[in-house]
Design a protein around this motif. Structure first.
Motif, PDB file in Angstrom:
ATOM      1  N   GLU A 110       0.822  -1.208   0.000  1.00 53.47           N
ATOM      2  CA  GLU A 110       0.000   0.000   0.000  1.00 53.47           C
ATOM      3  C   GLU A 110       0.851   1.251   0.000  1.00 53.47           C
ATOM      4  N   GLY A 111       0.342   2.279  -0.663  1.00 54.36           N
ATOM      5  CA  GLY A 111       0.964   3.590  -0.659  1.00 54.36           C
ATOM      6  C   GLY A 111       2.078   3.732  -1.677  1.00 54.36           C
ATOM      7  N   ASN A 112       1.796   4.414  -2.760  1.00 53.54           N
ATOM      8  CA  ASN A 112       2.804   4.703  -3.789  1.00 53.54           C
ATOM      9  C   ASN A 112       3.556   3.448  -4.219  1.00 53.54           C
ATOM     10  N   VAL A 113       2.826   2.417  -4.590  1.00 52.97           N
ATOM     11  CA  VAL A 113       3.438   1.143  -4.958  1.00 52.97           C
ATOM     12  C   VAL A 113       4.056   1.245  -6.347  1.00 52.97           C
ATOM     13  N   VAL A 114       5.301   0.805  -6.444  1.00 53.25           N
ATOM     14  CA  VAL A 114       6.001   0.732  -7.725  1.00 53.25           C
ATOM     15  C   VAL A 114       6.662  -0.635  -7.795  1.00 53.25           C
ATOM     16  N   ALA A 115       6.302  -1.400  -8.829  1.00 50.19           N
ATOM     17  CA  ALA A 115       6.887  -2.727  -9.040  1.00 50.19           C
ATOM     18  C   ALA A 115       7.593  -2.708 -10.390  1.00 50.19           C
ATOM     19  N   ARG A 116       8.892  -3.070 -10.386  1.00 53.35           N
ATOM     20  CA  ARG A 116       9.683  -3.052 -11.623  1.00 53.35           C
ATOM     21  C   ARG A 116      10.360  -4.389 -11.837  1.00 53.35           C
ATOM     22  N   GLN A 117      10.310  -4.852 -13.086  1.00 50.49           N
ATOM     23  CA  GLN A 117      11.071  -6.023 -13.505  1.00 50.49           C
ATOM     24  C   GLN A 117      11.383  -5.840 -14.974  1.00 50.49           C
ATOM     25  N   GLY A 118      12.669  -5.853 -15.289  1.00 51.20           N
ATOM     26  CA  GLY A 118      13.065  -5.659 -16.680  1.00 51.20           C
ATOM     27  C   GLY A 118      12.552  -4.343 -17.212  1.00 51.20           C
ATOM     28  N   ASP A 119      11.875  -4.398 -18.357  1.00 51.59           N
ATOM     29  CA  ASP A 119      11.381  -3.187 -19.013  1.00 51.59           C
ATOM     30  C   ASP A 119       9.944  -2.840 -18.649  1.00 51.59           C
ATOM     31  N   VAL A 120       9.406  -3.453 -17.607  1.00 44.20           N
ATOM     32  CA  VAL A 120       8.007  -3.251 -17.244  1.00 44.20           C
ATOM     33  C   VAL A 120       7.903  -2.643 -15.848  1.00 44.20           C
ATOM     34  N   THR A 121       6.977  -1.677 -15.716  1.00 41.95           N
ATOM     35  CA  THR A 121       6.744  -1.057 -14.419  1.00 41.95           C
ATOM     36  C   THR A 121       5.241  -0.961 -14.182  1.00 41.95           C
ATOM     37  N   LEU A 122       4.830  -1.312 -12.960  1.00 42.63           N
ATOM     38  CA  LEU A 122       3.442  -1.200 -12.536  1.00 42.63           C
ATOM     39  C   LEU A 122       3.387  -0.221 -11.365  1.00 42.63           C
ATOM     40  N   TYR A 123       2.504   0.769 -11.472  1.00 43.93           N
ATOM     41  CA  TYR A 123       2.288   1.751 -10.414  1.00 43.93           C
ATOM     42  C   TYR A 123       0.850   1.616  -9.923  1.00 43.93           C
ATOM     43  N   ALA A 124       0.623   1.776  -8.641  1.00 50.79           N
ATOM     44  CA  ALA A 124      -0.737   1.780  -8.085  1.00 50.79           C
ATOM     45  C   ALA A 124      -0.694   2.303  -6.664  1.00 50.79           C
ATOM     46  N   ASP A 125      -1.854   2.690  -6.158  1.00 48.81           N
ATOM     47  CA  ASP A 125      -1.949   3.091  -4.753  1.00 48.81           C
ATOM     48  C   ASP A 125      -1.898   1.857  -3.850  1.00 48.81           C
ATOM     49  N   ARG A 126      -2.458   0.732  -4.371  1.00 48.54           N
ATOM     50  CA  ARG A 126      -2.532  -0.499  -3.569  1.00 48.54           C
ATOM     51  C   ARG A 126      -2.513  -1.707  -4.498  1.00 48.54           C
ATOM     52  N   ILE A 127      -1.762  -2.724  -4.104  1.00 50.28           N
ATOM     53  CA  ILE A 127      -1.723  -3.989  -4.845  1.00 50.28           C
ATOM     54  C   ILE A 127      -1.918  -5.124  -3.846  1.00 50.28           C
ATOM     55  N   GLU A 128      -2.864  -6.021  -4.151  1.00 50.61           N
ATOM     56  CA  GLU A 128      -3.050  -7.217  -3.340  1.00 50.61           C
ATOM     57  C   GLU A 128      -2.778  -8.433  -4.215  1.00 50.61           C
ATOM     58  N   ALA A 129      -1.860  -9.269  -3.769  1.00 47.62           N
ATOM     59  CA  ALA A 129      -1.487 -10.477  -4.499  1.00 47.62           C
ATOM     60  C   ALA A 129      -2.086 -11.688  -3.805  1.00 47.62           C
ATOM     61  N   ALA A 130      -2.765 -12.541  -4.571  1.00 51.58           N
ATOM     62  CA  ALA A 130      -3.375 -13.761  -4.029  1.00 51.58           C
ATOM     63  C   ALA A 130      -2.625 -14.975  -4.549  1.00 51.58           C
ATOM     64  N   TYR A 131      -2.221 -15.835  -3.632  1.00 49.79           N
ATOM     65  CA  TYR A 131      -1.443 -17.020  -3.949  1.00 49.79           C
ATOM     66  C   TYR A 131      -2.339 -18.248  -3.928  1.00 49.79           C
ATOM     67  N   SER A 132      -2.243 -19.080  -4.972  1.00 47.04           N
ATOM     68  CA  SER A 132      -3.035 -20.308  -5.041  1.00 47.04           C
ATOM     69  C   SER A 132      -2.165 -21.491  -4.633  1.00 47.04           C
ATOM     70  N   ARG A 133      -2.540 -22.145  -3.543  1.00 49.34           N
ATOM     71  CA  ARG A 133      -1.785 -23.332  -3.109  1.00 49.34           C
ATOM     72  C   ARG A 133      -1.933 -24.464  -4.114  1.00 49.34           C
ATOM     73  N   GLU A 134      -3.134 -24.602  -4.687  1.00 51.99           N
ATOM     74  CA  GLU A 134      -3.380 -25.671  -5.652  1.00 51.99           C
ATOM     75  C   GLU A 134      -2.476 -25.526  -6.879  1.00 51.99           C
ATOM     76  N   ALA A 135      -2.385 -24.319  -7.403  1.00 52.98           N
ATOM     77  CA  ALA A 135      -1.564 -24.078  -8.594  1.00 52.98           C
ATOM     78  C   ALA A 135      -0.089 -23.909  -8.226  1.00 52.98           C
ATOM     79  N   GLY A 136       0.181 -23.623  -6.956  1.00 47.53           N
ATOM     80  CA  GLY A 136       1.555 -23.399  -6.524  1.00 47.53           C
ATOM     81  C   GLY A 136       2.150 -22.134  -7.107  1.00 47.53           C
ATOM     82  N   ALA A 137       1.281 -21.140  -7.352  1.00 48.32           N
ATOM     83  CA  ALA A 137       1.730 -19.888  -7.977  1.00 48.32           C
ATOM     84  C   ALA A 137       0.786 -18.763  -7.595  1.00 48.32           C
ATOM     85  N   ILE A 138       1.185 -17.568  -7.942  1.00 49.85           N
ATOM     86  CA  ILE A 138       0.314 -16.423  -7.783  1.00 49.85           C
ATOM     87  C   ILE A 138      -0.828 -16.580  -8.775  1.00 49.85           C
TER      88      ILE A 138
END
Length: 172
Positions: A57-85
Motif C-alpha cells: 500500500e501507498g505509492n506502490v512501484v513494481a519493476r522487472q526488466g522493461d516493465v513497471t506497474l504503479y498503483a496506490d494499492r496492490i493485493e497479491a493472491a497465492y493459489s496453493r493448488e496451482a503453486g503460484a500467484i
C-alpha cells in the motif's frame, strides 16, 4: 509470516511486471520469469497467511526488466493448488508501462495463469501519439494484443490513430 509467502507475493508482482512479454521473447517458462529479480517499493506491506495474500500500500512501484506497474494499492493472491500467484488486484491510479506503451485506469486485475491484465473503470492505452479509450481494456500479454470495450448504456470506444507513426514503426 512465512518467508515463502513473501517470496510468493513478490513472484506474483514479478509475473505481472515481467510476465508473458518476457516469456515469449526469451522462451522462458512462467516459473522462470516469476523468479527473476523484481524491485517493489511501497509505504506499507502486510501479509495474511490465512487468506494467502500479501498487500502493498501507498505509492506502490513494481519493476522487472522493461516493465513497471504503479498503483496506490496492490493485493497479491497465492493459489496453493496451482503453486503460484493466481491473481493481482491493483487499485488507485493504476499505470502499466511496457516497451513504449502505457495503460492507465482506476483498477486492474492481473490473471497470472492466463497472462491477462484487465484494466477497468475507464481505461486509456497510449503508444506514441496513438490512443484508445474505453470502459475496459484487456491486454493479452502472450499474444501481444488488446481489446477495448465501451461499457454499458451505449458507451463507445474512442481512438486517435496517427497513420504516419504506424508506418514509421512497422517492421519492413
Amino acid at each position: 509470516m512465512r518467508i515463502s509467502r513473501i517470496f510468493a507475493a513478490l513472484s506474483l508482482v514479478a509475473a505481472l511486471a515481467g510476465g508473458a512479454g518476457a516469456q515469449e521473447r526469451g522462451g522462458d517458462s512462467a516459473r522462470e520469469v516469476g523468479s527473476r529479480p523484481i524491485d517493489v517499493t511501497a509505504d506499507r506491506v502486510s501479509a495474511d497467511s490465512a487468506r494467502n495474500t500479501v498487500t502493498f500500500e501507498g505509492n506502490v512501484v513494481a519493476r522487472q526488466g522493461d516493465v513497471t506497474l504503479y498503483a496506490d494499492r496492490i493485493e497479491a493472491a497465492y493459489s496453493r493448488e496451482a503453486g503460484a500467484i493466481d491473481r493481482i488486484e491493483a487499485v488507485g491510479n493504476v499505470r502499466f508501462v511496457q516497451e513504449g506503451r502505457e495503460a492507465r485506469s482506476p483498477r486492474a486485475t492481473f490473471y497470472n495463469l492466463e497472462q491477462q491484465i484487465v484494466l477497468s473503470g475507464g481505461a486509456t492505452l497510449r503508444q506514441g501519439q496513438n490512443t484508445v479509450q474505453g470502459e475496459t481494456l484487456t491486454i493479452f500479454l502472450r499474444e501481444n494484443r488488446s481489446v477495448v470495450t465501451g461499457g454499458k448504456d451505449g458507451g463507445r470506444v474512442q481512438a486517435v490513430i496517427n497513420p504516419k507513426e504506424i508506418l514509421e514503426t512497422s517492421p519492413k
